[in-house]
Design a protein around this motif. Sequence first.
Motif, PDB file in Angstrom:
ATOM      1  N   MET A 120      -9.746   0.127  -7.366  1.00  0.00           N
ATOM      2  CA  MET A 120      -8.328   0.211  -7.015  1.00  0.00           C
ATOM      3  C   MET A 120      -8.026  -0.634  -5.791  1.00  0.00           C
ATOM      4  O   MET A 120      -6.871  -0.818  -5.421  1.00  0.00           O
ATOM      5  CB  MET A 120      -7.935   1.664  -6.751  1.00  0.00           C
ATOM      6  CG  MET A 120      -8.001   2.535  -7.994  1.00  0.00           C
ATOM      7  SD  MET A 120      -7.458   4.223  -7.679  1.00  0.00           S
ATOM      8  CE  MET A 120      -7.858   4.987  -9.251  1.00  0.00           C
ATOM      9  N   GLY A 121      -9.047  -1.082  -5.100  1.00  0.00           N
ATOM     10  CA  GLY A 121      -8.853  -1.974  -3.965  1.00  0.00           C
ATOM     11  C   GLY A 121      -8.932  -1.317  -2.603  1.00  0.00           C
ATOM     12  O   GLY A 121      -8.881  -1.990  -1.587  1.00  0.00           O
ATOM     13  N   TYR A 122      -9.051   0.009  -2.571  1.00  0.00           N
ATOM     14  CA  TYR A 122      -9.075   0.690  -1.276  1.00  0.00           C
ATOM     15  C   TYR A 122     -10.511   1.022  -0.869  1.00  0.00           C
ATOM     16  O   TYR A 122     -10.884   2.186  -0.747  1.00  0.00           O
ATOM     17  CB  TYR A 122      -8.220   1.950  -1.324  1.00  0.00           C
ATOM     18  CG  TYR A 122      -6.830   1.695  -1.842  1.00  0.00           C
ATOM     19  CD1 TYR A 122      -5.868   1.110  -1.012  1.00  0.00           C
ATOM     20  CD2 TYR A 122      -6.477   1.992  -3.152  1.00  0.00           C
ATOM     21  CE1 TYR A 122      -4.596   0.842  -1.485  1.00  0.00           C
ATOM     22  CE2 TYR A 122      -5.207   1.730  -3.627  1.00  0.00           C
ATOM     23  CZ  TYR A 122      -4.273   1.155  -2.801  1.00  0.00           C
ATOM     24  OH  TYR A 122      -3.017   0.886  -3.272  1.00  0.00           O
ATOM     25  N   CYS A 123     -11.292  -0.009  -0.670  1.00  0.00           N
ATOM     26  CA  CYS A 123     -12.718   0.169  -0.391  1.00  0.00           C
ATOM     27  C   CYS A 123     -12.971   1.060   0.810  1.00  0.00           C
ATOM     28  O   CYS A 123     -13.970   1.746   0.868  1.00  0.00           O
ATOM     29  CB  CYS A 123     -13.369  -1.177  -0.144  1.00  0.00           C
ATOM     30  SG  CYS A 123     -12.975  -2.385  -1.382  1.00  0.00           S
ATOM     31  N   PHE A 124     -12.054   1.004   1.790  1.00  0.00           N
ATOM     32  CA  PHE A 124     -12.276   1.761   3.022  1.00  0.00           C
ATOM     33  C   PHE A 124     -12.195   3.261   2.789  1.00  0.00           C
ATOM     34  O   PHE A 124     -12.603   4.044   3.624  1.00  0.00           O
ATOM     35  CB  PHE A 124     -11.249   1.353   4.087  1.00  0.00           C
ATOM     36  CG  PHE A 124      -9.832   1.678   3.739  1.00  0.00           C
ATOM     37  CD1 PHE A 124      -9.246   2.845   4.205  1.00  0.00           C
ATOM     38  CD2 PHE A 124      -9.077   0.837   2.933  1.00  0.00           C
ATOM     39  CE1 PHE A 124      -7.936   3.160   3.871  1.00  0.00           C
ATOM     40  CE2 PHE A 124      -7.766   1.139   2.602  1.00  0.00           C
ATOM     41  CZ  PHE A 124      -7.196   2.304   3.064  1.00  0.00           C
TER      42      PHE A 124
END
Lengths: 489, 128
Positions: B71-75
């Motif tokens: 989803m792109g929210y690796c953090f």
Amino acid sequence: MEKKAKQLRIALRNCGVIDPQKIEEYIANDGYNALVKCLTEYSPRDVIEQIKKSGLRGRGGGGFPTGLKWEITANSKSDEKYVVCNADEGDPGAFMDRSVLEGDPHSVIEAMAIAGYAIGASNGLVYIRAEYPLAIERLKIAIEQARAYGFLGKNILGSGFNFDITLRYGAGAFVCGEETALIHSMEGLRGEPTFKPPFPSVSGYKGKPTNVNNVETFANIPVIINKGAEWYASIGTERSKGTKVFALAGKINNVGLIEVPMGVTLREVIYEIGGGIKGGKKFKAVQTGGPSGGCLTEKHLDTPIEYDTLIEAGSMMGSGGMIVMDEDDCMVSVAKFYLDFTVEESCGKCSPCRIGNKRLYEMLDKITKGEGTKEDLELLRNLSTVIKDTSLCGLGQTSPNPVLSTMDNFYEEYLEHVTEHKCRAGQCKSMVHYFINPDNCVGCTACARNCPVNAIKGERKQIHEINQDICIKCGACLEKCKFNAVFVK
Amino acid sequence: MERINDLNSFKELQKKIKADKISLNNEKPLIIKIAMATCGLASGAGNIKEYFEKELAKRNIVAQVISTGCMGYCFAEPTVEVIKNGDEGTIFGFVDTAKVDDIIDNYIVNNKAIEGVIEKNYINVNNL
């Protein structure tokens, strides 16, 4: 909220949205619509015209116009041609291609079939590193499903067009992202580059015309066909169209995968999307373009992100790795890190890259150890220029960029290292010393107990002291001290 | 799965898949998407998916649990998106088993706003 969104997802449109292992979910989001449209409405020339008009440029970093590449390959006469997907993502800290393949493998398969139709190829090859097992697994499942529905195979959609895809695994060599080296690796030869021309579009895999595109480039293709070239060309800037995926990493709050229209500024990416610098520290530099790119600084923060502006600023777009650095990062060490990588990954075929980069690394190592001189700085710059001018392939031609760009932007830091033997970031261990501030020390013995070399002496409840002759500068005392008594100078 | 041999059968297939999706949405289903790319799996998304399925079954809640890509929210991995009553979806970050219970009991069952929401900060070309 919607209006203010800085990101526009085109290549990542299905990542995190659909189940990549179900072709039906892809079809529900207009999947394979573009392939069907090409086969039923467009001639191969029409498809190439669309891609040319869209202004799409190679997303692997080179920025070569994709439509033009397709046209050249289409114009090469041959009984067999190939479409190759370059999934040999190798920049440190970059994971854009892996995410696309793991989250939306069908978009790449569909685009490869479209490319095959446009250039007259019936064979597709995906060159993917064996270090990406999940991407390989999902790609395999997707290929099977596409075959079952007849989107791959013989006589696709009754059009008479045949196309199928096979996978080729790479052993994870950085140089194999260079297209001639990639092709040699697929042929079972050493992954070494050869001189261009001839370009792969004329003579590539097995000597046949071969069109090599990057994963992200392919992922854009179906949307261009579905929405039209004009629509795509309306996004971005005059010379860089569409969007670019970046992998944000380093000292930034929101580490992650983002996709922004070309032309947004580094400031918007780092502070608005990335949420700013970790721990409220001061921004120092951002590294783009991986080992081939350079460091951009404060003064470049308002530069719009485009292929050409980034090159003018002394870096490059690259495949999309973006590593943010703060005040605690030493720029000489950063350059050394990238050179270490290049030395490891140089294939060794040409001497400027094989020997030159090794010498660059040694000089940088000497400087970080506090043994460098002003003459070394001169030598660094000269040798960098020679390597750039004389190397065989893109790897060597760009490998000194991290050195040159850090020297251009942080020359005073290099000077400090060689004249004052000082590292302002405190990263170069041989130039720093650890001390205990007697005003803060309460004699808790935590530092002495954790020192691995017993360099700290002091009785309980008495002020402690570090013996500089024994200290190995590991930093354990600084970490363990709860009273802020340990400091670095 | 039947092979598609011409334009009409492709259009039929597209129509059928889209219709299935719409009829599902009319029944206002509960969809739980779990980001399961390498990054998500490394942070434990596999366990989170299992736990979700187990806990939903325990409470007799019908839901589609889908594994997606990044989803792109690796953090904030593992990340989970919950779509209820056909809404735009809400993304939760740093999901552990306690958070799963919180999501099911408070967000899904009791319709309460809970902490840990990640703002969706992008426009998707699919929705244009």
